[in-house]
Design a protein around this motif. Structure first.
Motif: not given
Length: 327
Positions: A182-191, A262-268
């Motif tokens: 989920q992190i990779v899908q939202k932020k890319g690998v470097f996320g 904690k907030q890595v998946m937040m849009d804002d």
């Protein structure tokens, strides 16, 4: 009957009597060559198994508001059961062993190279402290790059139920693989390296203090003699003290890191920088807010790190130093 008598009567009870290089040269050479990695792996598994529930409570207290440690434990148990304290433990159990092996190997290797420089020979207490601290910092700086994604995923798993509740979503148990996906899908690998700067500060500082304190206390408790043989109680006390001191100093950095990750998946995301996160904590709760969750960390720190170094030094005592690694 003492252990020594048992060993004399039954050589099978003495591990060292059955692992001489003459009996199994190939596998024994491999064991000796990987002495540090094996010892660190054993210590890492021990510390993760015994300390993970405390780490889970610490993360919850850092990222959410509880009036006390017992309130956090009670609410976690009521809402998630005993499983809530062990959520996300399996990946760290596997990966921390590898990370610790690399960390201790870098530490020992750096120490071996630096001790040839003036003032870093490790013969005096001051030179030993400097040698161990610099070597520890080198190890921490390198390990931060490897451990940041693992730490990020662990925090997401530990807090997944609470984050879902905050967003009004149904509480669904995920997995570490899905969290990473989920992190990779939202932020890319470097996320996966979100919060790396703060994580690097924590690891570099913390590992420097950790090893510096351990070696210093170990030498001091052994009579401040370079050639003195240290006892298991010395390892136990030095391990506990280095764990407590390092956490006392780096805890505010760890708290900020946890809130940022904690907030890595937040849009804002609420916090854009380390400074903005730190200022928000201070404005809300004062400087004391930077130490929220410290009590459970210190309760965990002494016994866990004491046990870790006790296991580490015991495994070291069973395996001789490789001739290539000797000073």
């Amino acid at each position: 009957m003492t252990l020594e008598n048992l060993r004399n009567e039954s050589p099978l009870l003495d591990i060292r009597s059955n692992v001489e290089p003459h009996s199994s040269p190939v596998w024994w050479d491999m064991v000796v060559a990987n002495r540090t990695a094996l010892a660190a792996s054993c210590a890492a598994v021990t510390s993760v198994l015994s300390g993970f529930p405390f780490d889970s409570v610490k993360t919850r207290m850092q990222t959410h508001h509880y009036n006390s440690l017992m309130e956090c434990v009670k609410i976690t148990y009521m809402e998630e059961g005993a499983r809530g304290f062990f959520r996300g433990m399996i990946p760290p159990l596997i990966t921390v062993s590898a990370i610790k092996s690399v960390s201790f190997s870098i530490y020992e290797g750096t120490k071996h190279r630096l001790r040839h420089y003036p003032g870093l020979d490790g013969q005096t207490l001051g030179s030993l402290t400097a040698l161990a601290s610099i070597s520890g910092a080198s190890s921490g700086a390198f390990i931060a790059i490897l451990s940041c994604p693992l730490e990020l995923i662990k925090i997401q798993r530990q807090l997944e139920q609470m984050i879902a509740k905050e967003r009004g979503l149904p509480a669904v148990s995920s997995s570490s693989y899905n969290a990473a996906k989920q992190i990779v899908q939202k932020k890319g690998v470097f996320g996966l390296w979100s919060g790396l700067r703060c994580h690097s500060i924590r690891e570099t500082m913390g590992t420097s203090i950790y090893f510096g304190t351990y070696e210093t206390v170990k030498r001091a408790l052994s009579g401040n003699r370079p050639d003195a043989k240290s006892s298991p109680m010395t390892h136990f006390m030095a391990g506990g003290m280095c764990g407590v001191l390092s956490w006392l100093i780096v805890f505010p950095v760890d708290l900020i890191k946890s809130r940022l990750q904690k907030q890595v998946m937040m849009d804002d995301p609420k916090f854009k920088t380390i400074r903005s996160c730190a200022m928000d904590v201070i404005q809300r709760d004062g400087v004391r807010g930077l130490y929220r969750g410290l009590n459970v960390t210190l309760i965990r720190a002494f016994p866990i790190h004491s046990l870790q170094f006790l296991v580490l030094e015991y495994v070291y005592s069973l395996i001789p130093v490789s001739k290539k690694q000797s000073p």
